[in-house]
Design a protein around this motif. Structure first.
Motif, PDB file in Angstrom:
ATOM      1  N   UNK A   1     -16.114 -33.128  40.671  1.00 29.17           N
ATOM      2  CA  UNK A   1     -16.268 -33.173  39.237  1.00 29.17           C
ATOM      3  C   UNK A   1     -17.089 -31.977  38.803  1.00 29.17           C
ATOM      4  N   UNK A   2     -16.877 -31.581  37.574  1.00 31.70           N
ATOM      5  CA  UNK A   2     -17.595 -30.459  36.987  1.00 31.70           C
ATOM      6  C   UNK A   2     -18.358 -30.994  35.784  1.00 31.70           C
ATOM      7  N   UNK A   3     -19.626 -30.612  35.675  1.00 29.89           N
ATOM      8  CA  UNK A   3     -20.457 -31.048  34.554  1.00 29.89           C
ATOM      9  C   UNK A   3     -20.762 -29.859  33.657  1.00 29.89           C
ATOM     10  N   UNK A   4     -20.583 -30.048  32.369  1.00 30.02           N
ATOM     11  CA  UNK A   4     -20.972 -29.062  31.368  1.00 30.02           C
ATOM     12  C   UNK A   4     -22.088 -29.703  30.562  1.00 30.02           C
ATOM     13  N   UNK A   5     -23.236 -29.035  30.506  1.00 30.51           N
ATOM     14  CA  UNK A   5     -24.438 -29.653  29.946  1.00 30.51           C
ATOM     15  C   UNK A   5     -25.027 -28.781  28.851  1.00 30.51           C
ATOM     16  N   UNK A   6     -25.358 -29.410  27.751  1.00 30.33           N
ATOM     17  CA  UNK A   6     -26.061 -28.753  26.657  1.00 30.33           C
ATOM     18  C   UNK A   6     -27.276 -29.616  26.351  1.00 30.33           C
ATOM     19  N   UNK A   7     -28.477 -29.070  26.586  1.00 28.33           N
ATOM     20  CA  UNK A   7     -29.681 -29.891  26.460  1.00 28.33           C
ATOM     21  C   UNK A   7     -30.026 -30.239  25.014  1.00 28.33           C
ATOM     22  N   UNK A   8     -29.668 -29.374  24.084  1.00 32.17           N
ATOM     23  CA  UNK A   8     -29.901 -29.666  22.670  1.00 32.17           C
ATOM     24  C   UNK A   8     -28.662 -29.308  21.884  1.00 32.17           C
ATOM     25  N   UNK A   9     -28.195 -30.246  21.078  1.00 37.25           N
ATOM     26  CA  UNK A   9     -27.025 -29.943  20.261  1.00 37.25           C
ATOM     27  C   UNK A   9     -27.425 -29.045  19.101  1.00 37.25           C
ATOM     28  N   UNK A  10     -26.533 -28.172  18.696  1.00 35.83           N
ATOM     29  CA  UNK A  10     -26.830 -27.313  17.558  1.00 35.83           C
ATOM     30  C   UNK A  10     -26.941 -28.137  16.278  1.00 35.83           C
ATOM     31  N   UNK A  11     -27.768 -27.661  15.367  1.00 35.51           N
ATOM     32  CA  UNK A  11     -27.945 -28.357  14.083  1.00 35.51           C
ATOM     33  C   UNK A  11     -26.639 -28.297  13.302  1.00 35.51           C
ATOM     34  N   UNK A  12     -26.264 -29.418  12.727  1.00 38.36           N
ATOM     35  CA  UNK A  12     -25.045 -29.492  11.929  1.00 38.36           C
ATOM     36  C   UNK A  12     -25.386 -29.219  10.468  1.00 38.36           C
ATOM     37  N   UNK A  13     -24.549 -28.449   9.819  1.00 37.39           N
ATOM     38  CA  UNK A  13     -24.734 -28.195   8.394  1.00 37.39           C
ATOM     39  C   UNK A  13     -24.394 -29.456   7.621  1.00 37.39           C
ATOM     40  N   UNK A  14     -25.207 -29.782   6.622  1.00 36.80           N
ATOM     41  CA  UNK A  14     -24.966 -30.966   5.809  1.00 36.80           C
ATOM     42  C   UNK A  14     -24.106 -30.556   4.618  1.00 36.80           C
ATOM     43  N   UNK A  15     -22.962 -31.189   4.491  1.00 32.86           N
ATOM     44  CA  UNK A  15     -22.074 -30.945   3.359  1.00 32.86           C
ATOM     45  C   UNK A  15     -22.107 -32.169   2.458  1.00 32.86           C
ATOM     46  N   UNK A  16     -21.732 -32.019   1.190  1.00 30.65           N
ATOM     47  CA  UNK A  16     -21.775 -33.181   0.292  1.00 30.65           C
ATOM     48  C   UNK A  16     -20.960 -34.366   0.806  1.00 30.65           C
ATOM     49  N   UNK A  17     -19.850 -34.110   1.492  1.00 25.56           N
ATOM     50  CA  UNK A  17     -19.035 -35.221   1.980  1.00 25.56           C
ATOM     51  C   UNK A  17     -19.683 -35.932   3.167  1.00 25.56           C
ATOM     52  N   UNK A  18     -20.554 -35.225   3.919  1.00 29.02           N
ATOM     53  CA  UNK A  18     -21.177 -35.860   5.086  1.00 29.02           C
ATOM     54  C   UNK A  18     -22.576 -36.377   4.790  1.00 29.02           C
ATOM     55  N   UNK A  19     -23.106 -36.095   3.614  1.00 30.92           N
ATOM     56  CA  UNK A  19     -24.460 -36.550   3.279  1.00 30.92           C
ATOM     57  C   UNK A  19     -24.483 -38.072   3.203  1.00 30.92           C
ATOM     58  N   UNK A  20     -25.500 -38.654   3.803  1.00 31.73           N
ATOM     59  CA  UNK A  20     -25.649 -40.105   3.756  1.00 31.73           C
ATOM     60  C   UNK A  20     -24.957 -40.834   4.888  1.00 31.73           C
ATOM     61  N   UNK A  21     -24.035 -40.186   5.574  1.00 33.00           N
ATOM     62  CA  UNK A  21     -23.375 -40.837   6.704  1.00 33.00           C
ATOM     63  C   UNK A  21     -23.841 -40.168   7.988  1.00 33.00           C
ATOM     64  N   UNK A  22     -24.141 -40.960   8.998  1.00 31.10           N
ATOM     65  CA  UNK A  22     -24.593 -40.345  10.239  1.00 31.10           C
ATOM     66  C   UNK A  22     -23.469 -39.540  10.874  1.00 31.10           C
ATOM     67  N   UNK A  23     -23.718 -38.301  11.122  1.00 35.80           N
ATOM     68  CA  UNK A  23     -22.722 -37.424  11.717  1.00 35.80           C
ATOM     69  C   UNK A  23     -23.030 -37.192  13.178  1.00 35.80           C
ATOM     70  N   UNK A  24     -22.233 -36.341  13.829  1.00 35.39           N
ATOM     71  CA  UNK A  24     -22.459 -36.108  15.243  1.00 35.39           C
ATOM     72  C   UNK A  24     -23.807 -35.471  15.544  1.00 35.39           C
ATOM     73  N   UNK A  25     -24.372 -34.737  14.595  1.00 36.57           N
ATOM     74  CA  UNK A  25     -25.663 -34.105  14.828  1.00 36.57           C
ATOM     75  C   UNK A  25     -26.836 -35.039  14.634  1.00 36.57           C
ATOM     76  N   UNK A  26     -26.617 -36.202  14.019  1.00 37.58           N
ATOM     77  CA  UNK A  26     -27.717 -37.107  13.736  1.00 37.58           C
ATOM     78  C   UNK A  26     -27.681 -38.373  14.582  1.00 37.58           C
ATOM     79  N   UNK A  27     -26.670 -38.545  15.390  1.00 38.44           N
ATOM     80  CA  UNK A  27     -26.557 -39.758  16.197  1.00 38.44           C
ATOM     81  C   UNK A  27     -27.657 -39.777  17.261  1.00 38.44           C
ATOM     82  N   UNK A  28     -28.371 -40.900  17.386  1.00 35.99           N
ATOM     83  CA  UNK A  28     -29.430 -40.968  18.389  1.00 35.99           C
ATOM     84  C   UNK A  28     -28.843 -41.092  19.792  1.00 35.99           C
TER      85      UNK A  28
END
Length: 105
Positions: A1-28
């Motif tokens: 198996x091959x592992x690809x690892x990113x220790x910190x996800x890049x910050x996601x830009x907040x757009x009006x359509x994504x405001x208020x809903x948890x997006x991939x950048x805010x998921x715990x």
């Protein structure tokens, strides 16, 4: 198996359509994805490998930082591997990845 690892996800830009809903950048918690291609086997084999990998990763997820992204890519040998072998490979891969991470800090 091959592992690809990113220790910190890049910050996601907040757009009006994504405001208020948890997006991939805010998921715990860490996120994990799987890539199991046709080289592993037919669809039955690929789904079995994915289920086994999901169970194996669930046991090791506590080792990853909550901001991490991990992609597990199955190699053709994974089609005939046991769950114990997959677990051993994942553990040793994470040891190498997280060991390097600790040495850099």
């Amino acid at each position: 198996m091959v592992l690809h690892y990113l220790s910190e996800r890049p910050a996601q830009a907040v757009t009006p359509s994504s405001a208020g809903s948890p997006g991939p950048g805010t998921a715990p918690g860490a996120r994990v994805g799987f890539v199991v291609g046709k080289a592993v086997g037919n669809s039955v084999v690929r789904h079995r490998v994915t289920r086994r990998l999901r169970a194996v990763v669930r046991d090791e997820l506590h080792r990853l930082p909550s901001t991490a992204d991990l992609v597990v890519r199955a190699r053709p040998e994974a089609g005939t591997a046991t769950s114990a072998l997959l677990h051993r490979d994942l553990s040793s891969g994470l040891d190498r990845l997280l060991g390097e991470q600790a040495r850099r800090s």
